[in-house]
Write a protein that holds these residues in place. Sequence first.
Motif, PDB file in Angstrom:
ATOM      1  N   CYS A 200      65.999  65.779  33.995  1.00 36.79           N
ATOM      2  CA  CYS A 200      66.327  64.360  33.911  1.00 36.79           C
ATOM      3  C   CYS A 200      65.497  63.612  34.945  1.00 36.79           C
ATOM      4  O   CYS A 200      65.485  63.978  36.125  1.00 36.79           O
ATOM      5  N   CYS A 203      68.260  61.821  37.641  1.00 38.26           N
ATOM      6  CA  CYS A 203      69.069  62.596  38.587  1.00 38.26           C
ATOM      7  C   CYS A 203      68.520  64.006  38.800  1.00 38.26           C
ATOM      8  O   CYS A 203      69.007  64.739  39.646  1.00 38.26           O
ATOM      9  N   CYS A 233      69.257  62.929  31.082  1.00 41.65           N
ATOM     10  CA  CYS A 233      70.490  63.576  30.639  1.00 41.65           C
ATOM     11  C   CYS A 233      71.398  62.526  30.015  1.00 41.65           C
ATOM     12  O   CYS A 233      71.186  61.325  30.206  1.00 41.65           O
ATOM     13  N   CYS A 236      73.152  59.861  32.501  1.00 38.32           N
ATOM     14  CA  CYS A 236      72.225  58.868  33.048  1.00 38.32           C
ATOM     15  C   CYS A 236      71.829  57.866  31.971  1.00 38.32           C
ATOM     16  O   CYS A 236      71.749  56.661  32.233  1.00 38.32           O
TER      17      CYS A 236
HETATM   18 ZN   LIG Z   1      70.519  62.485  34.812  1.00 43.44          ZN
END
Ligand SMILES: [Zn+2]
Length: 428
Positions: A200, A203, A233, A236
């Motif tokens: 991701c 994050c 992801c 997010c």
């Molecule tokens: Zn993420």
Amino acid sequence: MEQSIPDLIYVQNSEGRPLMPTRRHNKVWYWLRTGRAHLVRRQPFTIQLHFATTNYTQKAVVGVDTGSQTVGIAAITNGEVICQAEVHLRTDIKEKLDRRRQYRQNRRSGKTRYRPARFANRRRKAGWLSPSLRSKAQATIKAVRWITSLLPVHQVNVEVGSFDTQKMHQPEISGREYQQGQLEGYLLREYLLTKWKRQCSYCGARDVPLQIEHLTPKSRGGTDRASNLTISCAPCNLKKGKQTAEEFGFPQVQAQAKMPLKDAAHVSSMKTAVVTGLQEQFGYDQVSIMFGYETKYKRIQVLSLPKSHTNDAVAIACVIGAVVKPLAVVHQCHCIPRGNYQVYNGKHSEHKVWAPRKVKGWKLYEIVEAKGQIGYIGGRRVKGSFVLKDLLTEKPILEVTPGKLRRLARPVRGWIIHREEARASSPD
Ligand SMILES: [Zn+2]
């Protein structure tokens, strides 16, 4: 258990060249009984004919899904899968060489004659592979050679990378609108996954389901070009909502997205060795290179098969758009050491290794059944009992006396082969 379609029997002509496999078991038993053919091997069941036949064969295409632990291999003729196998590679080589190095170092420091250190006076040839990787590359080539001994193969397809760099030459400016579920969509997804290192970009989460994310949302005029896309992801993606990446607090992601991926053509040294080895043995025209995005597209969209090594191999072998049905049987080939070369054991190497190749008629690595469980012989104790180990986990499962064993397969030329029902490896 449904047993409607009989297993394939592989056939060789009187000169030992492979013919088309057959399902006519009655005929084969008749030939064997009347001496018109003889059995070459039991796993997979192969016979050789003693009489002349027309050497008419349909050419088979082999697909190879290379891997670091398991290799999937499959052959297709005329839209029909005619062989499927999984080759389990050796993973004990590094550990064994480390142990040998340790012994040698001990010998050098012990009270012995002078032994010069000889670790820095050897040059590695170009294309050198570490012993563990070399064993894996050679086993992969051996698997293809094995399938050419069963079937008339005329083409070998090998998957080398996840996507074709030449096709993604200028993806950022090409302006192609990629659609989900299309071949180009899979190409774009693999490209983005590589560009954003399969994590991701907000994050840094790994090993979670990843989505393609629009930096400037489509609702605010964002395009489907790669320069406006990233990998994120699900949480997010949800949290970002209708903000741009800059508003979300990640201007650096926006800047990085504008830069195209450079030198993405990284193909592992092992795969290079596999491809060159296959080209040397089967000729340059017979070996084709495939890419993971095509495999994934074919397996999911066209064949709708679950993820497994053999299903990937089936997808690699077939042409785009062709629909084939995989076999119910997969041959499991386990690569094993060809012998035990240890001379001494014990804490101070004080015992000479006594075990002969066969103990009470049993070799190491034979696949056996005992007390309803299937495993391989992983150890033969001095006190008389045998240790049965699990085929996949290599953990001991049972200790029995040799009288209780029933033989299923013997090790042949560094392999043990047994057949199993096909199953999916993991959800995709
Ligand atoms: Zn993420």
